[in-house]
Design a protein around this motif. Sequence first.
Motif, short mmCIF file in Angstrom:
data_model
loop_
_atom_site.label_atom_id
_atom_site.label_comp_id
_atom_site.label_asym_id
_atom_site.label_seq_id
_atom_site.Cartn_x
_atom_site.Cartn_y
_atom_site.Cartn_z
N ALA A 97 -4.60 -6.19 13.72
CA ALA A 97 -3.31 -5.77 13.17
C ALA A 97 -3.32 -5.85 11.65
O ALA A 97 -2.79 -4.96 10.96
CB ALA A 97 -2.19 -6.64 13.74
N GLN A 98 -3.95 -6.87 11.11
CA GLN A 98 -4.04 -7.01 9.66
C GLN A 98 -4.87 -5.87 9.07
O GLN A 98 -4.49 -5.27 8.05
CB GLN A 98 -4.64 -8.36 9.29
N PRO B 200 -3.45 -1.83 4.63
CA PRO B 200 -3.42 -0.66 3.74
C PRO B 200 -2.04 -0.04 3.61
O PRO B 200 -1.65 0.45 2.55
CB PRO B 200 -4.40 0.31 4.39
N VAL B 201 -1.27 -0.07 4.67
CA VAL B 201 0.10 0.46 4.63
C VAL B 201 0.95 -0.41 3.72
O VAL B 201 1.74 0.09 2.91
CB VAL B 201 0.70 0.56 6.05
N ALA B 202 0.80 -1.71 3.83
CA ALA B 202 1.58 -2.63 3.01
C ALA B 202 1.19 -2.54 1.54
O ALA B 202 2.05 -2.69 0.66
CB ALA B 202 1.39 -4.06 3.50
N ASP B 203 -0.09 -2.26 1.24
CA ASP B 203 -0.56 -2.19 -0.13
C ASP B 203 -0.27 -0.85 -0.81
O ASP B 203 -0.37 -0.73 -2.02
CB ASP B 203 -2.07 -2.45 -0.19
N ALA B 204 0.08 0.17 -0.05
CA ALA B 204 0.31 1.50 -0.61
C ALA B 204 1.57 1.52 -1.47
O ALA B 204 2.54 0.81 -1.18
CB ALA B 204 0.44 2.53 0.52
N PRO B 205 1.56 2.32 -2.55
CA PRO B 205 2.78 2.44 -3.36
C PRO B 205 3.91 3.08 -2.57
O PRO B 205 3.66 3.85 -1.64
CB PRO B 205 2.34 3.31 -4.55
N VAL C 198 -1.48 7.29 4.12
CA VAL C 198 -2.26 6.07 3.91
C VAL C 198 -3.43 6.10 4.88
O VAL C 198 -3.26 6.39 6.06
CB VAL C 198 -1.40 4.81 4.16
N VAL C 199 -4.61 5.81 4.36
CA VAL C 199 -5.80 5.77 5.21
C VAL C 199 -5.89 4.37 5.82
O VAL C 199 -5.95 3.38 5.10
CB VAL C 199 -7.07 6.09 4.39
N ALA C 200 -5.88 4.33 7.13
CA ALA C 200 -6.00 3.06 7.85
C ALA C 200 -7.05 3.23 8.94
O ALA C 200 -7.19 4.31 9.51
CB ALA C 200 -4.66 2.65 8.46
#
Length: 129
Positions: free
Chosen positions: A35-36, A41-46, A52-54
Amino acid sequence: MTATPARLDLPARRRRHARLIAALTATVGACASAAQALYQPVADAPPGQEAVVADPLPVVYLGHTAAPLLEAARVEDEARWPAAVAERSASAAPMPDLNRPRRSAPSPGRRPPAAPRSVRRRCRGGGVR
């Protein structure tokens, strides 16, 4: 204070379930890591970024490996403690048959229950409107 037999069995019971608990703990840890890896990457995106690439591979991998890991721990448990497993199986209630229909078919001489009034009103006049 006199210890009851059930109380004396607690350490053995804990040892017996240790493999299952360890396998379950490893699975929960792998779930958290997957899950992390997926959501970081979604949480770190502006905020204004649309795509978002995950990497969903850890989640897919977990989906394929969790059940066999837990099954292997169960099989090890049965092999290591055969007497306890046999005793538990003998005292367990039978599993319900989930494939059988819940309601029995109506007997030949009995009518099925009537449809609700709202359905009967819509169906008057020879067909569904």
